[in-house]
Design a protein around this motif. Structure first.
Motif, PDB file in Angstrom:
ATOM      1  N   ILE A 128      26.970  43.202  64.166  1.00  0.00           N
ATOM      2  CA  ILE A 128      27.716  43.141  62.900  1.00  0.00           C
ATOM      3  C   ILE A 128      27.832  41.700  62.415  1.00  0.00           C
ATOM      4  N   ILE A 129      28.149  40.784  63.317  1.00  0.00           N
ATOM      5  CA  ILE A 129      28.253  39.370  62.939  1.00  0.00           C
ATOM      6  C   ILE A 129      26.887  38.850  62.476  1.00  0.00           C
ATOM      7  N   THR A 130      25.816  39.254  63.157  1.00  0.00           N
ATOM      8  CA  THR A 130      24.467  38.853  62.743  1.00  0.00           C
ATOM      9  C   THR A 130      24.175  39.339  61.331  1.00  0.00           C
ATOM     10  N   TRP A 131      24.510  40.582  61.047  1.00  0.00           N
ATOM     11  CA  TRP A 131      24.295  41.140  59.711  1.00  0.00           C
ATOM     12  C   TRP A 131      25.106  40.381  58.661  1.00  0.00           C
TER      13      TRP A 131
ATOM     14  N   LEU B 207      26.268  37.272  58.861  1.00  0.00           N
ATOM     15  CA  LEU B 207      25.692  35.933  58.722  1.00  0.00           C
ATOM     16  C   LEU B 207      24.428  35.973  57.865  1.00  0.00           C
ATOM     17  N   ASN B 208      23.554  36.932  58.130  1.00  0.00           N
ATOM     18  CA  ASN B 208      22.313  37.049  57.365  1.00  0.00           C
ATOM     19  C   ASN B 208      22.575  37.391  55.902  1.00  0.00           C
ATOM     20  N   SER B 209      23.666  38.112  55.644  1.00  0.00           N
ATOM     21  CA  SER B 209      23.997  38.520  54.277  1.00  0.00           C
ATOM     22  C   SER B 209      24.659  37.414  53.465  1.00  0.00           C
ATOM     23  N   PHE B 210      25.431  36.546  54.129  1.00  0.00           N
ATOM     24  CA  PHE B 210      26.266  35.618  53.370  1.00  0.00           C
ATOM     25  C   PHE B 210      26.058  34.133  53.686  1.00  0.00           C
ATOM     26  N   ILE B 211      25.366  33.806  54.739  1.00  0.00           N
ATOM     27  CA  ILE B 211      25.207  32.405  55.142  1.00  0.00           C
ATOM     28  C   ILE B 211      23.727  32.018  55.044  1.00  0.00           C
ATOM     29  N   PRO B 212      23.384  31.112  54.134  1.00  0.00           N
ATOM     30  CA  PRO B 212      21.974  30.741  53.999  1.00  0.00           C
ATOM     31  C   PRO B 212      21.465  29.803  55.108  1.00  0.00           C
ATOM     32  N   SER B 213      22.349  29.075  55.751  1.00  0.00           N
ATOM     33  CA  SER B 213      21.943  28.076  56.736  1.00  0.00           C
ATOM     34  C   SER B 213      21.519  28.712  58.052  1.00  0.00           C
ATOM     35  N   GLU B 214      20.246  28.497  58.397  1.00  0.00           N
ATOM     36  CA  GLU B 214      19.747  29.007  59.680  1.00  0.00           C
ATOM     37  C   GLU B 214      20.444  28.316  60.849  1.00  0.00           C
ATOM     38  N   ALA B 215      20.798  27.051  60.692  1.00  0.00           N
ATOM     39  CA  ALA B 215      21.482  26.315  61.762  1.00  0.00           C
ATOM     40  C   ALA B 215      22.856  26.907  62.037  1.00  0.00           C
TER      41      ALA B 215
END
Length: 159
Positions: A77-80, A82-90
């Motif tokens: 869920i956290i991965t989803w 992050l992928n949905s709302f955070i552009p920074s790969e770092a």
């Protein structure tokens, strides 16, 4: 494990992960610390639980401690999110490295974690320790050494 050990685990894990990426190590470390503290949102006495007491209490009432927030389901869920709302790969990589370090450290305690929540199976290592005990102090020391080692290798390009 105590909050300080989880923080150091997040630092060590995110610095270790930077060895395999081109991500900004300072962003990774900051995100790794957040990720290392996040699973304990279910415990109101934790560092993050004291910062977000209402959310912490709600999660604890619904799920208890070391269940949902210490599971692969929560990690997904956290991965989803992050992928949905955070552009920074770092940031994404750091948070996830910190969370995984938290899970591994808590699997080394007698209480273990409910890694496969909602299944009630507890996952722990064969050899466990007590939170705040002498073995945790040893783990803290090892994580300190690993953090310095990975920091040296990460930042030596700037020297």
């Amino acid at each position: 494990m105590t909050g300080k050990t989880h923080i150091l685990g997040g630092i060590a894990a995110s610095l270790a992960y930077t060895q395999f990426t081109n991500h900004d190590p300072l962003i990774m470390v900051g995100a790794g610390i957040v990720g290392a503290l996040l699973p304990d949102i279910c415990h109101r006495g934790s560092k993050i639980g004291r910062k977000l007491p209402i959310l912490s209490k709600m999660i604890n009432v619904l799920f208890g401690h070391r269940t949902f927030t210490h599971s692969l389901l929560f990690l997904v869920i956290i991965t989803w999110l992050l992928n949905s709302f955070i552009p920074s790969e770092a940031v994404k990589a750091g948070v996830l490295a910190g969370m995984v370090s938290h899970y591994v450290l808590d699997m080394a305690t007698k209480n273990g974690i409910k890694l496969f929540f909602p299944l009630s199976m507890t996952v722990r290592f064969p050899l466990t320790t007590r939170t705040g005990g002498k073995i945790e102090s040893l783990v803290f020391s090892i994580l300190s050494l690993l953090s310095f080692y990975f920091a040296y290798h990460t930042f030596s390009i700037y020297l």
